[in-house]
Design a protein around this motif. Structure first.
Motif, short mmCIF file in Angstrom:
data_model
loop_
_atom_site.label_atom_id
_atom_site.label_comp_id
_atom_site.label_asym_id
_atom_site.label_seq_id
_atom_site.Cartn_x
_atom_site.Cartn_y
_atom_site.Cartn_z
N PRO A 1 7.12 7.35 3.75
CA PRO A 1 7.81 7.55 1.77
C PRO A 1 8.51 7.10 0.63
CG PRO A 1 7.80 9.27 3.79
CD PRO A 1 7.63 7.97 4.62
N LEU A 2 8.17 7.34 -0.73
CA LEU A 2 9.31 6.74 -1.38
C LEU A 2 10.44 7.16 -1.65
CD1 LEU A 2 5.95 6.89 -4.27
CD2 LEU A 2 6.61 4.28 -3.01
N ASP A 3 10.62 8.36 -0.95
CA ASP A 3 11.98 9.03 -1.32
C ASP A 3 13.15 8.61 -0.23
OD1 ASP A 3 11.03 10.66 -3.63
OD2 ASP A 3 10.94 12.77 -2.31
N ASN A 4 12.81 8.27 0.49
CA ASN A 4 13.05 7.65 1.92
C ASN A 4 13.24 6.78 1.61
OD1 ASN A 4 12.71 9.95 3.35
ND2 ASN A 4 11.61 9.37 4.73
N VAL A 5 12.53 5.58 0.84
CA VAL A 5 13.48 4.62 0.14
C VAL A 5 14.25 4.77 -1.00
CG1 VAL A 5 12.53 2.27 -1.08
CG2 VAL A 5 11.07 3.16 0.27
N GLU A 6 14.22 4.94 -1.89
CA GLU A 6 15.30 5.94 -2.56
C GLU A 6 16.47 5.77 -1.97
OE1 GLU A 6 15.25 5.62 -5.75
OE2 GLU A 6 13.54 5.79 -6.31
N ALA A 7 16.27 7.13 -0.57
CA ALA A 7 17.24 7.90 0.33
C ALA A 7 17.85 5.64 1.00
CB ALA A 7 17.31 8.16 1.36
N LEU A 8 17.01 5.35 1.37
CA LEU A 8 17.85 3.80 1.92
C LEU A 8 18.63 2.89 1.11
CD1 LEU A 8 17.92 1.60 4.22
CD2 LEU A 8 15.92 0.82 2.87
N LEU A 9 18.29 2.82 -0.56
CA LEU A 9 18.88 2.47 -1.46
C LEU A 9 20.18 3.46 -1.69
CD1 LEU A 9 15.55 0.77 -3.65
CD2 LEU A 9 17.29 0.05 -2.07
N ALA A 10 19.98 4.74 -1.93
CA ALA A 10 21.42 4.92 -2.13
C ALA A 10 22.45 5.25 -0.96
CB ALA A 10 21.16 6.25 -2.46
N LEU A 11 22.23 4.96 0.51
CA LEU A 11 23.05 4.85 1.37
C LEU A 11 23.40 3.01 1.12
CD1 LEU A 11 20.79 5.49 4.32
CD2 LEU A 11 22.84 7.21 3.53
N LEU A 12 23.16 2.14 0.79
CA LEU A 12 23.67 1.11 0.90
C LEU A 12 23.87 0.55 -0.59
CD1 LEU A 12 19.69 -1.54 1.20
CD2 LEU A 12 22.42 -0.75 2.86
N ARG A 13 23.69 2.00 -1.91
CA ARG A 13 23.88 1.11 -2.73
C ARG A 13 24.76 2.63 -3.37
NH1 ARG A 13 19.37 -1.38 -5.87
NH2 ARG A 13 19.25 -3.65 -4.84
N PRO A 14 25.70 2.99 -2.53
CA PRO A 14 27.01 4.33 -3.11
C PRO A 14 27.60 4.36 -4.14
CG PRO A 14 27.75 2.80 -1.21
CD PRO A 14 26.82 2.13 -1.33
N GLU A 15 28.38 3.20 -4.55
CA GLU A 15 28.08 3.63 -6.28
C GLU A 15 27.74 3.17 -6.98
OE1 GLU A 15 31.70 0.39 -5.92
OE2 GLU A 15 32.72 2.01 -4.53
N ALA A 16 26.18 2.83 -6.86
CA ALA A 16 25.04 2.86 -8.10
C ALA A 16 25.05 3.59 -8.77
CB ALA A 16 24.12 1.92 -6.87
N PRO B 1 17.74 10.17 11.90
CA PRO B 1 17.98 9.31 11.67
C PRO B 1 17.84 7.81 11.30
CG PRO B 1 16.34 10.33 12.32
CD PRO B 1 16.86 11.10 11.43
N LEU B 2 16.95 7.32 10.07
CA LEU B 2 17.44 6.65 8.63
C LEU B 2 19.26 6.54 8.24
CD1 LEU B 2 16.71 4.03 6.71
CD2 LEU B 2 16.35 6.26 5.32
N GLY B 3 20.12 7.35 8.26
CA GLY B 3 20.98 7.05 8.32
C GLY B 3 22.14 6.42 9.54
N GLU B 4 21.50 7.21 10.23
CA GLU B 4 22.04 6.80 11.62
C GLU B 4 21.76 5.23 12.28
OE1 GLU B 4 21.12 9.00 14.51
OE2 GLU B 4 22.19 10.37 14.30
N ARG C 1 0.47 -1.21 0.19
CA ARG C 1 0.06 -0.25 -0.01
C ARG C 1 1.19 1.54 0.08
NH1 ARG C 1 -3.65 -0.56 4.93
NH2 ARG C 1 -1.56 -1.60 5.75
N TYR C 2 1.57 1.21 0.50
CA TYR C 2 3.20 2.57 0.17
C TYR C 2 3.29 2.82 -1.13
CZ TYR C 2 7.16 0.49 -1.24
OH TYR C 2 7.65 -1.20 -1.77
N LEU C 3 2.72 2.19 -2.23
CA LEU C 3 2.85 2.37 -3.34
C LEU C 3 1.99 2.91 -4.36
CD1 LEU C 3 4.97 -1.42 -4.52
CD2 LEU C 3 5.81 1.20 -4.17
N THR C 4 1.62 3.49 -5.03
CA THR C 4 0.88 4.31 -6.12
C THR C 4 0.12 3.50 -6.76
OG1 THR C 4 1.17 6.67 -6.10
CG2 THR C 4 -0.32 6.10 -6.85
N GLU C 5 1.16 2.63 -7.77
CA GLU C 5 0.79 1.07 -8.86
C GLU C 5 0.18 0.69 -7.74
OE1 GLU C 5 5.70 1.97 -8.29
OE2 GLU C 5 3.99 2.93 -8.35
N TYR C 6 0.38 -0.02 -6.68
CA TYR C 6 0.13 -0.80 -5.97
C TYR C 6 -1.72 -0.71 -5.75
CZ TYR C 6 -2.70 -4.42 -2.46
OH TYR C 6 -2.97 -4.53 -1.47
#
Length: 344
Positions: A329-344, A299-302, A29-34
């Motif tokens: 928020p979808l932007d926070n999921v994107e931010a999480l992935l950026a933290l986990l995949r800094p070279e992507a 808080p997410l980064g920490e 349900r967090y996804l608009t497309e869902y």
């Protein structure tokens, strides 16, 4: 196959420099497309049993976020439904089942699980498998017998699953017969998911932490141990993730005694402490607080940094400590992935 899929490489014991990631309830349900796809089905259960729609929902978070794994869109309560128990999902109120209150109610159910009834799940797995990127693993799943039985007894979710716990104390023979039926049904259900194309499977014991120690061993640990042992015979190469939410101090023993390949950790578990006590041959999965993902920012980064430090050097799959929440928020999921995949 495993060489091309980071999640399977980790499940085979590799500690990768970039941790593979997927999120529990990532299709939801967090996804608009869902939300748009959900409108095409009359009910949540109809959505689960529509192979094309279930496959579409499974693929939506992969298209948007490129997670390292898709988990087939379904629900743990399709199992009691396939045993003939009446199951409905009421909007805003969750699942409703015809409760089991005695031996006659158990006798009214099927002796064996109806795999034909579950054929839409297997078809959805096949459709997703065909559409997934080569590096993305596909996860099949079921609920653990204790958690599924707790809904079957109470007829709904409850804060501490007291109805099922009390039933097990008062009617241990009837409850044991129900658990036995669920063990056997889960084995054949998971086996068919694997045959349909699931690369690995997860067993969700969402209410494991509600049990006292002796009951935990009898109703949570031992049934999962038996499911895993049976799957090892049928599918020796398929890796298994067990998620006993709330198991706490019992986690190390649970990991060792069930023989699971990987252990999902809930939000309450300290990563470094878990890594220190859980057998080193067990892959660890988790365990970001879903509220930290909602909060985002510092808080997410920490929280992510603490998890990465706690599991450093050990095979690890990044995930949440429970399912993603609808208001994320979808932007926070994107931010999480950026933290986990800094070279992507």
């Amino acid at each position: 196959m495993a060489a091309n899929k980071p999640l399977l490489r980790v499940l085979n014991g590799e500690a990768l420099s970039t941790t593979p990631v997927w999120l529990m309830r990532q299709a939801g349900r967090y996804l608009t497309e869902y939300k748009q796809t959900r409108l095409k089905a009359r009910s949540f259960l109809d959505l689960c049993y529509n192979p094309k729609l279930a496959a579409e929902v499974t693929l939506q978070p992969i298209r948007r976020f490129h997670f390292d794994a898709a988990i087939i869109f379904s629900d743990i309560l399709v199992v009691p439904d396939a045993f003939g128990q009446k199951v409905d999902f009421e909007s805003g109120e969750g699942p409703r089942l015809q409760p089991i209150i005695g031996a006659d109610d158990l006798k009214a159910l099927r002796e064996t699980i109806d795999l034909d009834h579950l054929s839409p799940v297997f078809e959805a797995i096949q459709l997703v498998k065909q559409a997934l990127p080569a590096k993305t693993a596909l996860i099949g799943f079921c609920g653990a017998p204790w958690t599924v039985a707790s809904y079957m007894i109470a007829g709904r979710g409850t804060p501490d699953q007291a109805p099922a716990r009390l039933f097990a104390y008062r009617n241990p023979d009837i409850f044991a017969a129900l658990i036995e039926r669920l063990i056997e049904g889960s084995v054949v259900y998971l086996s068919r998911q694997i045959e349909a194309g699931a690369d690995c499977i997860q067993i969700f014991d969402s209410w494991a932490g509600a049990l006292a120690p002796a009951e935990f061993e009898r109703w949570a640990l031992d049934p999962v141990r038996r499911i895993i042992a049976a799957l090892r015979i049928r599918h020796p190469r398929t890796k298994i993730i067990a998620f006993p939410r709330g198991a706490g101090l019992a986690l190390a023993g649970y990991a060792a005694q069930t023989g699971t390949d990987a252990l999902g950790l809930d939000t309450s578990v300290d990563p470094a402490s878990a890594a220190a006590v859980i057998p080193s041959n067990v892959v660890l999965q988790g365990n970001l607080d879903p509220l930290a993902l909602i909060a985002g920012g510092e808080p997410l980064g920490e929280a992510v940094a603490k998890i990465q430090a706690g599991f450093r050097g050990r095979p690890h799959i990044f995930n949440l400590g429970h399912g993603i929440l609808p208001e994320t928020p979808l932007d926070n999921v994107e931010a999480l992935l950026a933290l986990l995949r800094p070279e992507a």
